[in-house]
Design an enzyme around this catalytic site. Structure first.
Site, PDB file in Angstrom:
ATOM      1  N   LYS A 294      -7.622   7.944  -0.954  1.00  0.00           N
ATOM      2  CA  LYS A 294      -9.133   8.357  -0.397  1.00  0.00           C
ATOM      3  C   LYS A 294      -9.678   9.652  -0.836  1.00  0.00           C
ATOM      4  O   LYS A 294      -9.878  10.592  -0.089  1.00  0.00           O
ATOM      5  CB  LYS A 294      -8.929   8.693   1.248  1.00  0.00           C
ATOM      6  CG  LYS A 294      -8.195   7.291   2.003  1.00  0.00           C
ATOM      7  CD  LYS A 294      -8.368   7.661   3.607  1.00  0.00           C
ATOM      8  CE  LYS A 294      -7.807   6.463   4.321  1.00  0.00           C
ATOM      9  NZ  LYS A 294      -5.954   6.341   4.118  1.00  0.00           N
TER      10      LYS A 294
ATOM     11  N   ARG B  38       3.082  -0.914  10.524  1.00  0.00           N
ATOM     12  CA  ARG B  38       4.399  -0.793  11.527  1.00  0.00           C
ATOM     13  C   ARG B  38       4.491  -2.349  12.212  1.00  0.00           C
ATOM     14  O   ARG B  38       5.734  -2.445  12.251  1.00  0.00           O
ATOM     15  CB  ARG B  38       3.697   0.089  12.656  1.00  0.00           C
ATOM     16  CG  ARG B  38       4.116   1.768  12.132  1.00  0.00           C
ATOM     17  CD  ARG B  38       3.582   2.706  13.285  1.00  0.00           C
ATOM     18  NE  ARG B  38       2.095   2.679  13.079  1.00  0.00           N
ATOM     19  CZ  ARG B  38       1.090   3.509  13.432  1.00  0.00           C
ATOM     20  NH1 ARG B  38       1.730   4.595  13.902  1.00  0.00           N
ATOM     21  NH2 ARG B  38      -0.090   3.604  13.307  1.00  0.00           N
TER      22      ARG B  38
ATOM     23  N   ASP C  29     -14.249  14.616  -3.346  1.00  0.00           N
ATOM     24  CA  ASP C  29     -14.165  15.766  -3.851  1.00  0.00           C
ATOM     25  C   ASP C  29     -15.584  15.772  -4.711  1.00  0.00           C
ATOM     26  O   ASP C  29     -16.415  14.538  -4.805  1.00  0.00           O
ATOM     27  CB  ASP C  29     -13.032  16.248  -4.763  1.00  0.00           C
ATOM     28  CG  ASP C  29     -12.776  17.755  -4.793  1.00  0.00           C
ATOM     29  OD1 ASP C  29     -13.744  18.474  -4.937  1.00  0.00           O
ATOM     30  OD2 ASP C  29     -11.719  18.287  -4.740  1.00  0.00           O
TER      31      ASP C  29
ATOM     32  N   LYS D 271       0.936  -1.409   0.154  1.00  0.00           N
ATOM     33  CA  LYS D 271      -0.101  -0.005  -0.062  1.00  0.00           C
ATOM     34  C   LYS D 271       0.937   1.237  -0.001  1.00  0.00           C
ATOM     35  O   LYS D 271       1.749   1.426   0.910  1.00  0.00           O
ATOM     36  CB  LYS D 271      -0.834   0.100   1.245  1.00  0.00           C
ATOM     37  CG  LYS D 271      -1.789   1.348   1.282  1.00  0.00           C
ATOM     38  CD  LYS D 271      -2.843   1.343   2.750  1.00  0.00           C
ATOM     39  CE  LYS D 271      -2.024   1.822   3.708  1.00  0.00           C
ATOM     40  NZ  LYS D 271      -1.695   3.312   3.769  1.00  0.00           N
TER      41      LYS D 271
ATOM     42  N   THR E   1     -10.636   3.831  10.844  1.00  0.00           N
ATOM     43  CA  THR E   1     -10.499   2.997  12.018  1.00  0.00           C
ATOM     44  C   THR E   1      -9.981   3.684  13.321  1.00  0.00           C
ATOM     45  O   THR E   1     -10.077   3.148  14.598  1.00  0.00           O
ATOM     46  CB  THR E   1      -9.439   1.682  11.715  1.00  0.00           C
ATOM     47  OG1 THR E   1      -8.191   2.197  11.376  1.00  0.00           O
ATOM     48  CG2 THR E   1     -10.007   0.835  10.948  1.00  0.00           C
TER      49      THR E   1
ATOM     50  N   ASP F 230      -3.560   4.149  -1.664  1.00  0.00           N
ATOM     51  CA  ASP F 230      -4.479   4.821  -0.834  1.00  0.00           C
ATOM     52  C   ASP F 230      -4.494   6.369  -0.523  1.00  0.00           C
ATOM     53  O   ASP F 230      -3.766   6.685   0.237  1.00  0.00           O
ATOM     54  CB  ASP F 230      -4.186   4.122   0.787  1.00  0.00           C
ATOM     55  CG  ASP F 230      -4.847   4.359   1.655  1.00  0.00           C
ATOM     56  OD1 ASP F 230      -6.177   4.827   1.456  1.00  0.00           O
ATOM     57  OD2 ASP F 230      -4.354   4.441   2.866  1.00  0.00           O
TER      58      ASP F 230
END
Length: 244
Positions: free
Chosen positions: A61, A212, A64, A32, A119, A59
């Site tokens: 997002k 991570r 608009d 990603k 999330t 990614d």
């Protein structure tokens, strides 16, 4: 069975991302690329990944007006990416425009998914900050997922806790891409709705986005393989009998 792990390349530049990926030589995992890395490096880094057979989830997002999203998605569709996303909160017209943009670019293989709620969003944030007071977080997410499906999208980004309900509402082939995955004992960082790989498998996640826990691991490749094995073992023991 498809590899369920998408590694989030949450690095500030291409040099650091390439150094990390050197340890995965010969495996070419799904990765990603988010805002930080894409805004720093642009399309050239996507080209570098694709030349080395990495599958890429871009990614960004998008959120608009429909015309702007259509034009932006038409450009992104030319990058040969495998997955890209928009915010479902942009509405049906915007999501359809995004899909049309990919089609116009000839990117028929690119999966288009929608972010339902981040999330990091909690019930308190939903009601007190976003002023969505007449529904629960789970119901809001399911509603957004249904709008995404009705708009012709391939799936949604959601938490593991919502994946099963989305499968029941939208069908088992509607993709659930779940961030917030943490192996047992890992730091939760800034995400409120998290789950283990085992929980993700049992609750209907198709893809787990993991950053991570892998990128900051002492042995990233070993951690990556352990997560895949944990997911697959749990997935094989679950028949998803409740799916529509």
């Amino acid at each position: 069975m498809e590899n369920p792990v998408i590694i989030a390349l949450d690095f500030e530049n291409a040099s650091k991302a390439k150094t990390f990926l050197a340890g995965f030589e010969g495996q070419s995992p799904y990765v990603k690329v988010g805002m930080e890395l894409f805004y720093a490096e642009g399309a050239s880094f996507i080209g570098w990944l694709k030349k080395r057979n990495f599958r890429v989830f871009l990614d960004l997002k998008l959120h608009d007006i429909p015309t702007t999203v259509h034009k932006a998605m038409k450009i992104l569709g030319g990058l040969n990416i495998d997955m890209v996303n928009v915010h479902a909160a942009g509405g049906v017209a915007m999501m359809k425009a995004a899909k049309d943009g990919l089609v116009a670019a000839g990117a028929h293989h690119t999966k288009l998914i929608a972010v339902t709620q981040l999330t990091s969003t909690t019930e308190k944030v939903l009601s007190e900050e976003l002023l969505i007071k007449d529904t629960s977080l789970n119901h809001c997410v399911s509603h957004y997922a249904k709008l995404a499906k009705d708009s012709g999208l391939d799936g949604v980004v959601c938490s593991v806790q919502e994946a099963m309900e989305i499968k029941n509402v939208c069908g088992k082939d509607f993709l659930t891409v779940t961030p917030g995955i943490r192996p047992s004992g890992s730091d939760t960082h800034d995400q409120a709705r998290i789950a283990t790989p085992k929980e993700a498998a049992v609750k209907g996640s198709d893809f787990m986005v993991i950053g991570r826990s892998i990128t900051q691991s002492v042995e990233p490749v070993s951690t990556y393989k352990e997560i895949i094995n944990e997911w697959r073992e749990s997935h094989e023991n679950n028949n998803f009998a409740t799916f529509a």
